[in-house]
Design an enzyme around this catalytic site. Structure first.
Site, PDB file in Angstrom:
ATOM      1  N   ARG A 186       0.833  -1.198   0.000  1.00  0.00           N
ATOM      2  CA  ARG A 186       0.000   0.000   0.000  1.00  0.00           C
ATOM      3  C   ARG A 186       0.872   1.255   0.000  1.00  0.00           C
ATOM      4  O   ARG A 186       0.577   2.222  -0.707  1.00  0.00           O
ATOM      5  CB  ARG A 186      -0.936   0.007   1.208  1.00  0.00           C
ATOM      6  CG  ARG A 186      -2.068  -0.999   1.107  1.00  0.00           C
ATOM      7  CD  ARG A 186      -3.051  -0.843   2.247  1.00  0.00           C
ATOM      8  NE  ARG A 186      -3.825   0.389   2.130  1.00  0.00           N
ATOM      9  CZ  ARG A 186      -4.622   0.861   3.091  1.00  0.00           C
ATOM     10  NH1 ARG A 186      -4.734   0.205   4.239  1.00  0.00           N
ATOM     11  NH2 ARG A 186      -5.293   1.977   2.910  1.00  0.00           N
ATOM     12  N   CYS A 244      -1.262   6.324   8.853  1.00  0.00           N
ATOM     13  CA  CYS A 244      -1.541   5.004   8.284  1.00  0.00           C
ATOM     14  C   CYS A 244      -2.670   5.174   7.286  1.00  0.00           C
ATOM     15  O   CYS A 244      -2.706   6.169   6.561  1.00  0.00           O
ATOM     16  CB  CYS A 244      -1.875   4.002   9.388  1.00  0.00           C
ATOM     17  SG  CYS A 244      -3.263   4.512  10.439  1.00  0.00           S
TER      18      CYS A 244
END
Length: 290
Positions: A186, A244
Site C-alpha cells: 500500500r 496510516c
C-alpha cells in the site's frame, strides 16, 4: 497496578499478570477495562465480546466511540469531544482511575484507545500486552456477563497528545521523520483496497506496524523498538510523527515510539484516507520515500 506507575501516568503497557492482580484487588482500586476488539472485514467485535471477555470489561466500539463519522476528515476521524466524554463516562471512566484497553489482534485498536484517552487528558491508561489472546492462553478468567458500571466523571480535554493536519504531516516528511505504518504494497502504491488513491505522502518512510510485535504477539522490548526506529532514520530529539490508512494503526507507532524513548510523536489523525481525498495533494509511489 503492580508497579506499573510512573510520574505522569502509567506506562503504556500492562502485563496480563499485573491486570489479573489489579482485577482481584479491592473494588475501589480496580482499573476500568475496555474491550475494543474490531475487524475491518468482520465478524463484529461485539459478537466476540458476548462470547467471552475479561471480567468487568466494557465493550467499546472503534467506529462508534473511538472515531467520529467518516467523511471529509477520513475514515476514522477523531470523535467529537462531547460525544467521547459521554461514551467514556458510560463505560465508567473516572478521573484518576486507570484504564486498560485490549483487542484480540495486533494491539493497534487498543493503541488507538490508549492514544485517544491520552489525547483527552487521561494519563492513567495502558494497553494489555498480548491482548485477549495472551489473557486466555494463560488461563485467566473470562466472563459472558455484561457489566453495568457506575457512570464515570471524566472530563475530556482534547489536545494532550499532538495531532498533525495534512500540511503539518507534509512538512514533517521534509523536515523531520514521518512514518507510514501501512503494509509495503500500500505504501508503494502497488495496491489500494480502501482509499481513493494509491501511494504515500512524499518523503514519508515506510514502517509497517506489525514489526512492533514479537512472534508471541507481545510488544517488543524498548531496546529492540529503539533499534528499529534508529534503523528507520530517527535521530535523538528529531521531530517524528506517524500516519496510516485511517489513523488507527498509526496510534501503535506512537505507542511504540513512546516505549522506545521517543514520547510526544505526532499523529496525522486523518492519515491517507484524508490525504488521498484531495487530488491537489501529491502521492509518491515505490518503496523509497520520494
Amino acid at each position: 497496578m503492580g508497579g506499573r506507575w510512573k510520574m505522569g501516568g502509567m506506562r503504556p503497557l500492562i502485563s496480563t499478570t499485573d491486570l489479573a492482580a489489579a482485577l482481584a484487588g479491592p473494588a475501589g482500586d480496580r482499573p476500568v477495562v475496555l474491550d475494543v476488539r474490531w475487524r475491518l472485514a468482520g465478524p463484529p467485535g461485539a459478537d466476540s465480546y458476548r462470547e467471552g471477555h475479561v471480567p468487568g470489561a466494557v465493550f467499546t466500539d472503534l467506529d462508534r466511540v473511538l472515531a467520529g463519522e467518516p467523511g471529509e476528515g477520513g475514515r476514522h476521524p477523531l470523535p467529537d469531544p462531547a460525544d467521547l466524554q459521554r461514551d467514556l463516562r458510560a463505560a465508567g471512566v473516572r478521573a484518576g482511575v486507570p484504564v486498560v484497553a485490549y483487542d484480540d489482534a495486533d494491539g493497534s485498536v487498543a493503541a488507538r484507545a490508549w492514544w485517544l484517552l491520552r489525547w483527552a487528558g487521561h494519563e492513567e491508561v495502558a494497553v494489555l500486552d498480548g491482548g485477549y489472546a495472551a489473557w486466555t492462553a494463560e488461563g485467566h478468567p473470562v466472563s459472558t456477563e455484561e457489566p453495568h458500571p457506575e457512570p464515570g466523571d471524566i472530563e475530556v480535554r482534547p489536545g494532550a497528545m499532538p495531532v498533525l493536519d495534512a500540511d503539518e504531516a507534509a512538512a514533517l516528511a521534509r523536515d523531520g521523520l514521518l512514518l507510514d505504518a501501512r503494509a509495503t504494497p500500500r505504501y508503494a502504491g502497488e495496491t489500494e483496497p480502501v482509499d481513493p488513491r494509491a501511494g504515500h505522502i512524499p518523503g514519508a518512510v515506510n514502517a509497517p506496524f506489525p514489526a512492533h510485535l514479537g512472534p508471541d504477539g507481545r510488544w517488543r522490548p524498548p531496546a529492540e523498538l529503539a533499534e528499529r526506529f534508529a534503523g528507520l532514520g530517527l535521530r535523538p530529539g528529531e521531530p517524528v510523527g506517524a500516519y496510516c490508512g485511517s489513523g488507527v494503526t498509526a496510534s501503535s507507532v506512537v505507542l511504540a515510539l513512546e516505549l522506545a524513548g521517543h514520547p510526544g510523536a505526532g499523529l496525522y489523525a486523518g492519515s491517507w484516507s484524508h490525504w488521498s481525498r484531495d487530488p491537489q495533494r501529491p502521492a509518491a509511489t515505490g518503496t523509497l520515500p520520494g
